[in-house]
Design a protein around this motif. Structure first.
Motif, PDB file in Angstrom:
ATOM      1  N   ILE A   1      66.527  68.403  77.508  1.00  0.00           N
ATOM      2  CA  ILE A   1      66.211  68.243  76.083  1.00  0.00           C
ATOM      3  C   ILE A   1      64.855  67.545  75.918  1.00  0.00           C
ATOM      4  CG2 ILE A   1      67.381  66.001  75.764  1.00  0.00           C
ATOM      5  CD1 ILE A   1      68.437  67.249  73.032  1.00  0.00           C
ATOM      6  N   TRP A   2      64.256  67.745  74.755  1.00  0.00           N
ATOM      7  CA  TRP A   2      62.938  67.203  74.393  1.00  0.00           C
ATOM      8  C   TRP A   2      61.840  67.779  75.279  1.00  0.00           C
ATOM      9  CZ3 TRP A   2      64.823  65.707  70.223  1.00  0.00           C
ATOM     10  CH2 TRP A   2      65.897  64.834  70.131  1.00  0.00           C
ATOM     11  N   THR A   3      62.052  68.982  75.822  1.00  0.00           N
ATOM     12  CA  THR A   3      61.085  69.527  76.777  1.00  0.00           C
ATOM     13  C   THR A   3      59.863  70.068  76.031  1.00  0.00           C
ATOM     14  OG1 THR A   3      63.080  70.264  77.907  1.00  0.00           O
ATOM     15  CG2 THR A   3      60.965  70.902  78.886  1.00  0.00           C
ATOM     16  N   SER A   4      58.741  69.371  76.168  1.00  0.00           N
ATOM     17  CA  SER A   4      57.509  69.812  75.510  1.00  0.00           C
ATOM     18  C   SER A   4      57.009  71.096  76.165  1.00  0.00           C
ATOM     19  CB  SER A   4      56.413  68.756  75.632  1.00  0.00           C
ATOM     20  OG  SER A   4      56.824  67.546  75.059  1.00  0.00           O
TER      21      SER A   4
ATOM     22  N   SER B   1      65.996  57.396  79.213  1.00  0.00           N
ATOM     23  CA  SER B   1      65.477  56.190  79.885  1.00  0.00           C
ATOM     24  C   SER B   1      66.113  56.049  81.264  1.00  0.00           C
ATOM     25  CB  SER B   1      65.805  54.953  79.053  1.00  0.00           C
ATOM     26  OG  SER B   1      65.241  55.061  77.775  1.00  0.00           O
TER      27      SER B   1
ATOM     28  N   ILE C   1      57.886  56.418  72.790  1.00  0.00           N
ATOM     29  CA  ILE C   1      59.153  57.094  73.146  1.00  0.00           C
ATOM     30  C   ILE C   1      58.883  58.030  74.333  1.00  0.00           C
ATOM     31  CG2 ILE C   1      61.080  58.538  72.386  1.00  0.00           C
ATOM     32  CD1 ILE C   1      60.284  57.905  69.492  1.00  0.00           C
TER      33      ILE C   1
ATOM     34  N   ALA D   1      57.310  59.833  77.554  1.00  0.00           N
ATOM     35  CA  ALA D   1      56.811  59.256  78.822  1.00  0.00           C
ATOM     36  C   ALA D   1      57.339  57.841  79.066  1.00  0.00           C
ATOM     37  CB  ALA D   1      55.277  59.266  78.864  1.00  0.00           C
ATOM     38  N   GLY D   2      58.536  57.587  78.564  1.00  0.00           N
ATOM     39  CA  GLY D   2      59.165  56.290  78.825  1.00  0.00           C
ATOM     40  C   GLY D   2      59.082  55.386  77.615  1.00  0.00           C
TER      41      GLY D   2
ATOM     42  N   VAL E   1      55.398  59.302  67.976  1.00  0.00           N
ATOM     43  CA  VAL E   1      56.120  59.430  69.254  1.00  0.00           C
ATOM     44  C   VAL E   1      55.619  58.468  70.326  1.00  0.00           C
ATOM     45  CG1 VAL E   1      56.664  61.831  68.825  1.00  0.00           C
ATOM     46  CG2 VAL E   1      54.651  61.265  70.183  1.00  0.00           C
TER      47      VAL E   1
ATOM     48  N   GLU F   1      60.557  49.803  75.359  1.00  0.00           N
ATOM     49  CA  GLU F   1      61.485  48.757  75.830  1.00  0.00           C
ATOM     50  C   GLU F   1      61.659  48.836  77.350  1.00  0.00           C
ATOM     51  OE1 GLU F   1      62.072  50.827  73.343  1.00  0.00           O
ATOM     52  OE2 GLU F   1      62.067  49.516  71.604  1.00  0.00           O
ATOM     53  N   ILE F   2      61.640  50.065  77.869  1.00  0.00           N
ATOM     54  CA  ILE F   2      61.785  50.226  79.324  1.00  0.00           C
ATOM     55  C   ILE F   2      60.567  49.644  80.031  1.00  0.00           C
ATOM     56  CG2 ILE F   2      61.963  51.959  81.191  1.00  0.00           C
ATOM     57  CD1 ILE F   2      64.491  51.564  79.359  1.00  0.00           C
TER      58      ILE F   2
ATOM     59  N   SER G   1      64.282  64.928  80.998  1.00  0.00           N
ATOM     60  CA  SER G   1      65.295  64.325  80.119  1.00  0.00           C
ATOM     61  C   SER G   1      66.468  65.264  79.844  1.00  0.00           C
ATOM     62  CB  SER G   1      64.668  63.952  78.779  1.00  0.00           C
ATOM     63  OG  SER G   1      63.544  63.148  78.976  1.00  0.00           O
TER      64      SER G   1
ATOM     65  N   GLN H   1      57.918  70.046  81.638  1.00  0.00           N
ATOM     66  CA  GLN H   1      58.496  68.985  82.470  1.00  0.00           C
ATOM     67  C   GLN H   1      59.974  68.852  82.117  1.00  0.00           C
ATOM     68  OE1 GLN H   1      56.585  65.285  81.564  1.00  0.00           O
ATOM     69  NE2 GLN H   1      58.304  64.060  82.249  1.00  0.00           N
ATOM     70  N   GLY H   2      60.851  69.281  83.020  1.00  0.00           N
ATOM     71  CA  GLY H   2      62.286  69.248  82.743  1.00  0.00           C
ATOM     72  C   GLY H   2      62.948  68.019  83.337  1.00  0.00           C
TER      73      GLY H   2
ATOM     74  N   ILE I   1      58.764  70.605  70.936  1.00  0.00           N
ATOM     75  CA  ILE I   1      59.870  70.154  71.783  1.00  0.00           C
ATOM     76  C   ILE I   1      61.056  71.127  71.742  1.00  0.00           C
ATOM     77  CG2 ILE I   1      59.435  67.695  72.038  1.00  0.00           C
ATOM     78  CD1 ILE I   1      60.827  67.138  69.496  1.00  0.00           C
TER      79      ILE I   1
HETATM   80  C1  LIG Z   1      57.465  63.986  71.565  1.00  0.00           C
HETATM   81  C2  LIG Z   1      58.309  63.866  72.774  1.00  0.00           C
HETATM   82  C3  LIG Z   1      58.050  64.684  73.842  1.00  0.00           C
HETATM   83  C4  LIG Z   1      58.843  64.602  74.985  1.00  0.00           C
HETATM   84  N1  LIG Z   1      58.588  65.460  76.020  1.00  0.00           N
HETATM   85  C5  LIG Z   1      59.377  65.449  77.094  1.00  0.00           C
HETATM   86  C6  LIG Z   1      59.202  66.402  78.141  1.00  0.00           C
HETATM   87  O1  LIG Z   1      58.290  67.230  78.100  1.00  0.00           O
HETATM   88  N2  LIG Z   1      60.052  66.385  79.175  1.00  0.00           N
HETATM   89  C7  LIG Z   1      61.066  65.479  79.275  1.00  0.00           C
HETATM   90  O2  LIG Z   1      61.785  65.517  80.251  1.00  0.00           O
HETATM   91  N3  LIG Z   1      61.293  64.563  78.285  1.00  0.00           N
HETATM   92  C8  LIG Z   1      60.473  64.539  77.202  1.00  0.00           C
HETATM   93  N4  LIG Z   1      60.679  63.629  76.197  1.00  0.00           N
HETATM   94  C9  LIG Z   1      61.825  62.735  76.273  1.00  0.00           C
HETATM   95  C10 LIG Z   1      61.458  61.281  76.546  1.00  0.00           C
HETATM   96  O3  LIG Z   1      61.056  61.124  77.877  1.00  0.00           O
HETATM   97  C11 LIG Z   1      62.694  60.469  76.192  1.00  0.00           C
HETATM   98  O4  LIG Z   1      62.877  60.559  74.787  1.00  0.00           O
HETATM   99  C12 LIG Z   1      62.566  59.026  76.599  1.00  0.00           C
HETATM  100  O5  LIG Z   1      62.592  58.914  77.993  1.00  0.00           O
HETATM  101  C13 LIG Z   1      63.696  58.174  75.977  1.00  0.00           C
HETATM  102  O6  LIG Z   1      64.940  58.717  76.296  1.00  0.00           O
HETATM  103  P1  LIG Z   1      66.050  59.016  75.178  1.00  0.00           P
HETATM  104  O7  LIG Z   1      65.381  59.782  74.083  1.00  0.00           O
HETATM  105  O8  LIG Z   1      67.219  59.633  75.841  1.00  0.00           O
HETATM  106  O9  LIG Z   1      66.409  57.612  74.585  1.00  0.00           O
HETATM  107  P2  LIG Z   1      67.391  56.542  75.232  1.00  0.00           P
HETATM  108  O10 LIG Z   1      67.102  56.398  76.678  1.00  0.00           O
HETATM  109  O11 LIG Z   1      68.798  56.882  74.841  1.00  0.00           O
HETATM  110  O12 LIG Z   1      66.939  55.235  74.499  1.00  0.00           O
HETATM  111  C14 LIG Z   1      67.290  54.954  73.139  1.00  0.00           C
HETATM  112  C15 LIG Z   1      66.766  53.559  72.801  1.00  0.00           C
HETATM  113  O13 LIG Z   1      67.408  52.590  73.649  1.00  0.00           O
HETATM  114  C16 LIG Z   1      66.436  51.817  74.342  1.00  0.00           C
HETATM  115  N5  LIG Z   1      66.891  51.542  75.708  1.00  0.00           N
HETATM  116  C17 LIG Z   1      67.462  52.407  76.571  1.00  0.00           C
HETATM  117  N6  LIG Z   1      67.691  51.785  77.750  1.00  0.00           N
HETATM  118  C18 LIG Z   1      67.243  50.516  77.626  1.00  0.00           C
HETATM  119  C19 LIG Z   1      67.179  49.387  78.508  1.00  0.00           C
HETATM  120  N7  LIG Z   1      67.606  49.471  79.775  1.00  0.00           N
HETATM  121  N8  LIG Z   1      66.618  48.245  78.045  1.00  0.00           N
HETATM  122  C20 LIG Z   1      66.161  48.160  76.770  1.00  0.00           C
HETATM  123  N9  LIG Z   1      66.200  49.186  75.888  1.00  0.00           N
HETATM  124  C21 LIG Z   1      66.723  50.346  76.309  1.00  0.00           C
HETATM  125  C22 LIG Z   1      65.200  52.713  74.386  1.00  0.00           C
HETATM  126  O14 LIG Z   1      64.020  51.966  74.507  1.00  0.00           O
HETATM  127  C23 LIG Z   1      65.274  53.419  73.038  1.00  0.00           C
HETATM  128  O15 LIG Z   1      64.708  52.609  72.039  1.00  0.00           O
HETATM  129  C24 LIG Z   1      59.898  63.668  75.054  1.00  0.00           C
HETATM  130  C25 LIG Z   1      60.154  62.829  73.954  1.00  0.00           C
HETATM  131  C26 LIG Z   1      59.361  62.914  72.833  1.00  0.00           C
HETATM  132  C27 LIG Z   1      59.657  62.008  71.674  1.00  0.00           C
END
Ligand SMILES: Cc1cc2nc3c(=O)[nH]c(=O)nc-3n(C[C@H](O)[C@H](O)[C@H](O)COP(=O)(O)OP(=O)(O)OC[C@H]3O[C@@H](n4cnc5c(N)ncnc54)[C@H](O)[C@@H]3O)c2cc1C
Length: 382
Positions: free
Chosen positions: A161-164, A138, A359, A361-362, A356, A365-366, A132, A129-130, A213
């Motif tokens: 990034i973080w693409t499982s 978020s 974090i 799948a969203g 994880v 906090e979101i 992030s 799933q591409g 990832i």
């Molecule tokens: C194990 C794992 C597997 C993953 N697999 C995939 C994958 O296969 N494909 C993919 O596309 N992504 C994947 N992800 C990424 C995941 O979807 C993101 O990490 C997640 O959406 C959070 O985005 P970010 O890491 O950029 O954090 P950010 O969005 O930068 O957030 C950082 C912090 O700020 C808080 N924050 C941000 N915005 C707000 C707001 N508006 N209100 C309150 N708090 C806020 C967040 O809650 C978090 O605590 C994976 C992540 C993990 C950990």
């Protein structure tokens, strides 16, 4: 909602357990210790899922015409509970079953459906799933990977990034910006062959498993226009449909509550059963698991009736993350030694998975923000 399982549901669960007992090899703990995205577990899934499919247990809830059994949504959940609690022998293929397959069946062209859905129903398709990007997690609508139309192709440049599962995936459900604006309307979905020239995958070392990832780089990657899912402006509604399925896709409460039972058994063995503080904490953890289960079941119930799922998915998601963390905190407090050393026990496996939750799948906090606005009707903050 009637939450009693029918005798048919009980029989189905017993069938799934018998299948797991017969098909998981004696070294399954060793194979699964590095997580669903590892090479070992992905290779195992390519042997295991075809057998599951042959037994009618991979996609029972899919329509007959696409290799399913037209069975109720509940069977999908019973399966998910048993598979996740067993260490997810489907590897990354659970994503096909939960949301990529249903999304393609609903929004895909005839060509796309014929090309991808039968492979998924047969248990032979690894997707990633591409979504992030380094500056768009978020706030997914900020994604910058760009797709520029060139005749009957799009040319894609950018990175994810973080693409499982990307290390062994054959296809990517990829989001890129095809329109000119910087808003949601400009985003499009591309069903991208991961062997296309210009795609580079780099593994990110992590605590949660080997090869789970990744970063994925796209340099002048040519994707046929016929592999765009939906129209350019349609992607955001498709993504919302996908995410509603993904958010409650992993029944983490099931493994959490089984691990909690094992922790309590261990405490009994150690003569701590009568510790009142432990009892209160164990009771809270059990209640959190059951609350999460019931909130997830409410979304399944709506799905089973064909009703749209709204903020309930976020409520369920937050409760599931809470339950996972409460159980792992309970173990750390009352059985700290069980988390030390090199043995990969169920306690350690649960702890790794719980890291994880909240974090992927969203972020929690979101979801809390979505609940505030869509459930409680509060205005959007700045
Ligand atoms: C194990 C794992 C597997 C993953 N697999 C995939 C994958 O296969 N494909 C993919 O596309 N992504 C994947 N992800 C990424 C995941 O979807 C993101 O990490 C997640 O959406 C959070 O985005 P970010 O890491 O950029 O954090 P950010 O969005 O930068 O957030 C950082 C912090 O700020 C808080 N924050 C941000 N915005 C707000 C707001 N508006 N209100 C309150 N708090 C806020 C967040 O809650 C978090 O605590 C994976 C992540 C993990 C950990």
């Amino acid at each position: 909602m009637d939450i009693d399982w029918t005798s048919e549901d009980h029989a189905f669960r017993a069938r799934v357990r018998a299948f797991l007992k017969a098909e998981l090899p004696s070294n399954w703990d060793e194979i699964s210790r590095h997580g669903p995205g590892s090479r070992e577990q992905t290779e195992f899934s390519l042997e295991f899922c075809p057998k599951l499919a042959e037994a009618g247990l991979l996609v029972p809830h899919w329509p007959l015409e696409w290799g399913g059994g037209d069975r109720p949504a509940w069977e999908h959940f019973i399966l998910g509970e048993e598979m996740w609690a067993a260490g997810e022998p489907r590897g990354g293929q659970y994503m096909n079953v939960n949301w990529i397959g249903p999304t393609l069946m609903r929004f895909g062209s005839e060509e796309q459906k014929a090309l991808f859905v039968p492979q998924m129903a047969a248990g032979r398709a690894i997707w990633c799933q591409g979504f992030s990007e380094p500056d768009a997690g978020s706030d997914l609508a900020r994604l910058r990977t760009r797709a520029v139309r060139d005749g009957d192709h799009y040319v894609i440049n950018g990175s994810k990034i973080w693409t499982s599962y990307a290390g062994m995936a054959k296809h990517c459900f990829l989001l890129a910006r095809a329109g000119t604006g910087d808003d949601k309307a400009g985003i499009a979905i591309f069903l991208t062959d991961m062997s296309t020239k210009g795609i580079e995958v780099r593994s990110i070392p992590s605590l949660i498993g080997h090869g789970d990832i990744h970063e994925v780089f796209f340099t002048d990657v040519r994707v046929p226009v016929s592999m765009r899912l939906g129209d350019e402006g349609e992607a955001w509604s498709i993504i919302n449909y996908s995410l509603a399925n993904e958010r409650v896709g992993i029944p983490r409460y099931e493994f959490a509550s089984r691990v909690l039972d094992q922790m309590v058994d261990e405490l009994r063995r150690r003569g701590m059963a009568e510790d009142p503080v432990m009892q209160v904490r164990a009771g809270s953890a059990a209640a959190a698991c059951e609350a999460a289960r019931l909130l997830v079941y409410r979304t399944v119930d709506k799905r089973a009736r064909g009703e749209a799922i709204g903020a309930e998915a976020s409520l369920a998601r937050v409760a599931v993350a809470e339950a996972d963390h409460i159980v792992t905190d309970f173990g750390m407090e009352f059985l700290p030694d069980a988390f030390c050393g090199t043995d990969h026990t169920a306690f350690v496996a649960h702890h790794e998975r719980a890291i994880v939750t909240g974090i992927a799948a969203g972020a929690t906090e979101i979801h809390l923000g979505l609940i505030a606005r869509r459930w409680l009707g509060l205005p959007k903050g700045d």
